[in-house]
Design a protein around this motif. Structure first.
Motif, PDB file in Angstrom:
ATOM      1  N   SER A 280       0.848  -1.304  -0.039  1.00  9.39           N
ATOM      2  CA  SER A 280      -0.215   0.531   0.246  1.00  9.39           C
ATOM      3  C   SER A 280       0.760   1.145   0.151  1.00  9.39           C
ATOM      4  O   SER A 280       1.288   1.577   1.351  1.00  9.39           O
ATOM      5  N   GLU A 281       0.475   2.123  -1.113  1.00  5.84           N
ATOM      6  CA  GLU A 281       1.438   3.628  -1.124  1.00  5.84           C
ATOM      7  C   GLU A 281       0.552   4.388   0.103  1.00  5.84           C
ATOM      8  O   GLU A 281       1.905   5.166   0.458  1.00  5.84           O
ATOM      9  N   GLU A 282       0.399   4.432   0.726  1.00  3.29           N
ATOM     10  CA  GLU A 282      -0.834   4.863   1.622  1.00  3.29           C
ATOM     11  C   GLU A 282       0.464   4.580   3.127  1.00  3.29           C
ATOM     12  O   GLU A 282       0.497   5.582   3.832  1.00  3.29           O
TER      13      GLU A 282
ATOM     14  N   ILE B 128       2.917   2.960   3.195  1.00  2.00           N
ATOM     15  CA  ILE B 128       4.325   3.954   2.744  1.00  2.00           C
ATOM     16  C   ILE B 128       4.748   4.827   3.409  1.00  2.00           C
ATOM     17  O   ILE B 128       5.271   5.577   3.846  1.00  2.00           O
TER      18      ILE B 128
ATOM     19  N   ILE C 146       9.153   1.088  -0.727  1.00  2.00           N
ATOM     20  CA  ILE C 146       8.533   0.321  -2.036  1.00  2.00           C
ATOM     21  C   ILE C 146       7.586  -0.347  -2.104  1.00  2.00           C
ATOM     22  O   ILE C 146       7.471  -0.933  -1.153  1.00  2.00           O
ATOM     23  N   SER C 147       6.754  -0.973  -2.924  1.00  4.66           N
ATOM     24  CA  SER C 147       5.649  -1.857  -2.848  1.00  4.66           C
ATOM     25  C   SER C 147       6.299  -2.996  -3.216  1.00  4.66           C
ATOM     26  O   SER C 147       6.754  -3.118  -4.262  1.00  4.66           O
TER      27      SER C 147
ATOM     28  N   TRP D 198      12.190  -5.339  -7.260  1.00  3.05           N
ATOM     29  CA  TRP D 198      11.652  -4.061  -6.800  1.00  3.05           C
ATOM     30  C   TRP D 198      13.227  -4.061  -5.424  1.00  3.05           C
ATOM     31  O   TRP D 198      13.531  -2.852  -4.931  1.00  3.05           O
TER      32      TRP D 198
END
Length: 339
Positions: A191-193, A195, A207-208, A214
């Motif tokens: 989840s970018e949120e 992070i 990073i995801s 990655w």
């Protein structure tokens, strides 16, 4: 007293009147003001845990006030505000727990209740800067994070550390502890949120773990590989962590939510001279050190959402969804007819 009782696999917990426990010699009775959830509670509810027995009161994390002393207990503990070490009977070897090691919430009734009795050695004074709700988030997660990060991986100031799957209670506490000692912290998440929230807590970036290749991208962003990696997933993605580690790095893992590692990249492990470290909970000394660490650095644990005790089933479903950032807490008000 009132307690949340689980009667069987895949059943909902029920708020029920049960006998109030009385302290045996060497024990204290604690009136609980807050309890926190762990994935362990959901796994027990789903029957995915060893040694199941029913009915059972779930809950490994709790904070409250000592209300009664068993025979032989130091009188100074009376009325003390405490948090509870969920682990007992570790054994005589600090390196690993013995056969008699137990965790509150199975097989012994746990903290989703108004009262609990535990050995006096299992309670520590609540850090004064924390509310009961904040303190209740610490025991299992804080102990696991502290032992994995410091006792096992021996993280030092200035080292680069990667914490995978940030958002859960242990990972976030490891993040906050690592930031406190001056390590450079990076994270992964789906989840970018999450992070972004981790960066707000002091992470350098992240990073995801769903991104292709990655490890190469993240190590470039971070300016190199990672001295320490803290993981709870294992599974097929574990070899990505091996790629992300520096030569001589330490990878410590305290869970396997993605299952066993199907094909370990053994050649990379020995060529890079990596240390793979397992970690589970911690000793009484680890617990005392964790509480002192939280007090010294004034760590403020992240709380995702707070529920009333009667809303325990909704809290468990929130945990099961895996969307939380921080710990899910039950706020416990006195509901019953007394001891």
């Amino acid at each position: 007293m009132q307690a949340l009782v689980l009667d069987g696999i895949n059943q909902s917990v029920q708020l029920r009147e049960v006998p109030t426990p009385q302290p045996a010699p060497g024990q204290v009775q604690v009136q609980l003001h807050a309890a926190a959830l762990n994935h362990r509670d959901v796994w027990i509810q789903k029957g995915q845990y060893a040694g199941l027995k029913f009915p059972i009161i779930l809950g490994s994390d709790g904070a409250g006030t000592v209300t009664m002393l068993g025979e032989g207990v130091d009188a100074s503990l009376q009325d003390q505000q405490v948090l509870i070490n969920p682990g007992s009977h570790w054994g005589n070897q600090p390196a690993a727990q013995g056969r008699d090691f137990q965790i509150l919430g199975l097989p012994q009734d746990g903290t989703f209740a108004e009262y609990i009795c535990v050995d006096a050695s299992q309670v520590r004074a609540k850090p004064a800067h924390l509310s009961f709700e904040q303190a209740a988030t610490l025991p299992l997660g804080g102990l696991t994070a502290y032992r994995a990060t410091f006792t096992r991986a021996q993280l030092q100031a200035g080292e680069r550390i990667l914490i995978s799957g940030v958002g859960g209670g242990v990972a976030l506490l490891a993040l906050q502890m690592a930031v406190a000692v001056g390590a450079d912290v990076w994270v992964t998440s789906g989840s970018e949120e999450k992070i972004a929230k981790a960066v707000a807590l002091g992470a350098k970036g992240g990073i995801s773990y769903k991104a292709e290749k990655w490890p190469a991208t993240l190590t470039k962003q971070a300016g190199g590989g990672f001295d320490v990696i803290v993981d709870s997933a294992a599974g097929p993605g574990f070899n990505d962590l091996i790629d992300a580690a520096v030569p001589g790095g330490r990878i410590v893992f305290y869970g396997a939510t993605h299952g066993d590692i199907p094909e370990l990249a053994a050649r990379k492990v020995f060529w890079k001279q990596l240390s793979l470290l397992g970690s589970t909970m911690g000793t009484a000394q680890d617990f005392a050190a964790m509480v002192s660490f939280v007090e010294h650095y004034r760590i403020m644990p992240a709380i995702d959402e707070t529920f009333a005790l009667a809303e325990g089933e909704a809290a468990l479903r929130r945990m099961d969804e895996g969307l939380q950032f921080g710990k899910i807490v039950l706020k416990i008000k006195y509901l019953g007819s007394g001891a």
